[in-house]
Write an enzyme that holds these catalytic residues in place. Structure first.
Site, PDB file in Angstrom:
ATOM      1  N   HIS A  75      11.016 -21.164  -0.289  1.00  0.00           N
ATOM      2  CA  HIS A  75      12.465 -20.978  -0.120  1.00  0.00           C
ATOM      3  C   HIS A  75      12.982 -20.124  -1.280  1.00  0.00           C
ATOM      4  CE1 HIS A  75      16.590 -21.821   0.877  1.00  0.00           C
ATOM      5  NE2 HIS A  75      16.813 -22.493  -0.247  1.00  0.00           N
ATOM      6  N   ASN A 122      17.115 -28.562 -13.544  1.00  0.00           N
ATOM      7  CA  ASN A 122      17.067 -29.394 -12.345  1.00  0.00           C
ATOM      8  C   ASN A 122      15.853 -30.327 -12.273  1.00  0.00           C
ATOM      9  OD1 ASN A 122      19.477 -28.351 -11.668  1.00  0.00           O
ATOM     10  ND2 ASN A 122      18.793 -27.138  -9.923  1.00  0.00           N
ATOM     11  N   GLY A 138      24.737 -36.314  -5.737  1.00  0.00           N
ATOM     12  CA  GLY A 138      25.376 -35.015  -5.989  1.00  0.00           C
ATOM     13  C   GLY A 138      26.553 -34.913  -5.026  1.00  0.00           C
ATOM     14  N   ASP A 159      27.406 -39.481  -7.990  1.00  0.00           N
ATOM     15  CA  ASP A 159      27.421 -38.322  -8.883  1.00  0.00           C
ATOM     16  C   ASP A 159      27.468 -38.828 -10.318  1.00  0.00           C
ATOM     17  OD1 ASP A 159      28.121 -35.116  -8.217  1.00  0.00           O
ATOM     18  OD2 ASP A 159      28.498 -35.728 -10.294  1.00  0.00           O
ATOM     19  N   VAL A 184      27.448 -28.897  -1.930  1.00  0.00           N
ATOM     20  CA  VAL A 184      26.468 -29.177  -0.871  1.00  0.00           C
ATOM     21  C   VAL A 184      26.470 -30.668  -0.499  1.00  0.00           C
ATOM     22  CG1 VAL A 184      24.020 -29.100  -0.242  1.00  0.00           C
ATOM     23  CG2 VAL A 184      25.020 -27.219  -1.534  1.00  0.00           C
ATOM     24  N   GLY A 185      26.446 -31.530  -1.511  1.00  0.00           N
ATOM     25  CA  GLY A 185      26.393 -32.975  -1.238  1.00  0.00           C
ATOM     26  C   GLY A 185      27.585 -33.451  -0.423  1.00  0.00           C
ATOM     27  N   ARG A 243      22.795 -21.772  -8.375  1.00  0.00           N
ATOM     28  CA  ARG A 243      22.654 -20.485  -9.060  1.00  0.00           C
ATOM     29  C   ARG A 243      23.967 -19.707  -9.047  1.00  0.00           C
ATOM     30  NH1 ARG A 243      19.004 -16.549  -5.290  1.00  0.00           N
ATOM     31  NH2 ARG A 243      19.607 -17.375  -3.262  1.00  0.00           N
TER      32      ARG A 243
END
Ligand code: NAI
Length: 308
Positions: free
Chosen positions: A175, A95, A7, A32, A11-12, A82
């Protein structure tokens, strides 16, 4: 040392940048599914090496798992984030399929790697990974509690007017906006309980701000956060790579600890070269244990969706 991140999105890529700047490995592979994205981000990051002085070789590939072979640590950030108003739980359908296939591909080439799961809903994705990976449970770590704890410290430091570095505070449980448990009773400022400095109402507010910490950012940015998640992954990777034995909150497989079994949930763990090494018992009081059980029930309901 070799690290792979799957990814190359927000974030990745931030994880990769953090890891390279901290010089945690000689080789960093970014993968990716989107043609050219990992290649481009890897090249962009390599072009910062001369400016910020790191020697990590970063390469990017589209779906080429052979390039990730023999990684010591793999980080899974692939999947959709999200949007405002969405819960992390709503991401499960898309996911789960992505994470399952990514884990299979990664472990085929790096069977001994420590796996860090970031994709949401993270507790369920960590459980899914554990069910499918066929590797010792200690090598599967979900990243969530360490980030939520950093957010907790951020809100506490703002209320106390102190440095977040001088705070100890931990969030356990799921989480999710309603499943996480910021343990205010254990929060300290230079060893003194924060409740000595803050009113009950302030403590309550900080706990509720922490719980919706991610949602607040999603509302502001339009998608989920990446700077703090990237830094949180870097701390975990650092603890594995340097065998630091950091005590942090991570999502791991429980086998009776905290009264729960057959579930992955956030608890205080020691992270070292082999993954998570030990679960630390924080001796929850009755109310905290009830919250933990409620959190486990909610996560278990999510995990059950995987079976349907
Ligand atoms: P993003 O959309 O920016 O990046 C996700 C990347 O995954 C995209 O580049 C996409 O092409 C790629 N991807 C999708 N399917 C793939 C596959 N089969 N193989 C390889 N790559 C694939 O999303 P972002 O913001 O980076 O978030 C990633 C995930 O991390 C989301 O599920 C998000 O909810 C989660 N997250 C978790 C946090 C945590 O604390 N655990 C914190 C922040 C985000």
């Amino acid at each position: 040392m070799k690290i792979t991140i799957v990814g190359a999105g927000a974030v990745g890529a931030t994880c990769a940048d953090e890891i390279a700047r901290a010089a945690l490995c000689e080789e960093l592979v970014l993968l990716d599914i989107k043609e050219g994205l990992a290649e481009g981000k890897a090249l962009d990051m390599m072009q910062t090496a001369a400016l910020v002085n790191f020697d990590t070789r970063i390469t990017g590939y589209t779906n080429n798992y052979a390039a990730s072979a023999n990684s010591n640590v793999v980080v899974v950030t692939s999947g959709i984030p999200r949007k405002p108003g969405m819960t992390r739980e709503e991401l499960i359908g898309t996911n789960a399929g992505i994470v399952k296939s990514v884990i299979q591909n990664l472990l085929q080439h790096s069977p001994d790697a420590v796996v860090i799961v970031v994709s949401n809903p993270m507790d369920t994705m960590t459980y899914l990974t554990l069910q499918n990976a066929g590797i010792p449970k200690n090598r599967v770590i979900g990243m969530g509690g360490i980030l939520d704890s950093a957010r907790f410290k951020c809100y506490l430091s703002q209320a106390l007017g102190c440095s977040p570095h001088d705070l100890n505070a931990i969030v356990i449980g799921g989480h999710g906006d309603t499943t996480m448990i910021p343990l205010i009773r254990y929060a300290t400022w230079n060893s003194a309980p924060v409740s000595s400095f803050l009113s009950e109402a302030q403590c309550k507010q900080i706990v509720s701000d922490t719980m919706v910490g991610g949602a607040t950012l999603t509302k502001l940015i339009g998608t989920s956060a990446w700077y703090a998640p990237g830094a949180a992954v870097r701390v975990l990777v650092e603890s594995v790579v340097h065998d630091q034995k950091r005590l942090v909150s991570c999502c791991v497989a429980l086998d009776g600890e905290y009264g729960q079994k057959d579930i992955c949930l956030g608890v205080p763990v020691v992270i070292g070269k082999d993954g998570w090494e030990k679960i630390i018992d924080f001796q929850l009081n009755e109310q905290e244990q009830a919250q933990f059980n409620k959190s486990a029930d909610a996560v278990r309901k999510m995990n059950d969706i995987l079976k349907t």
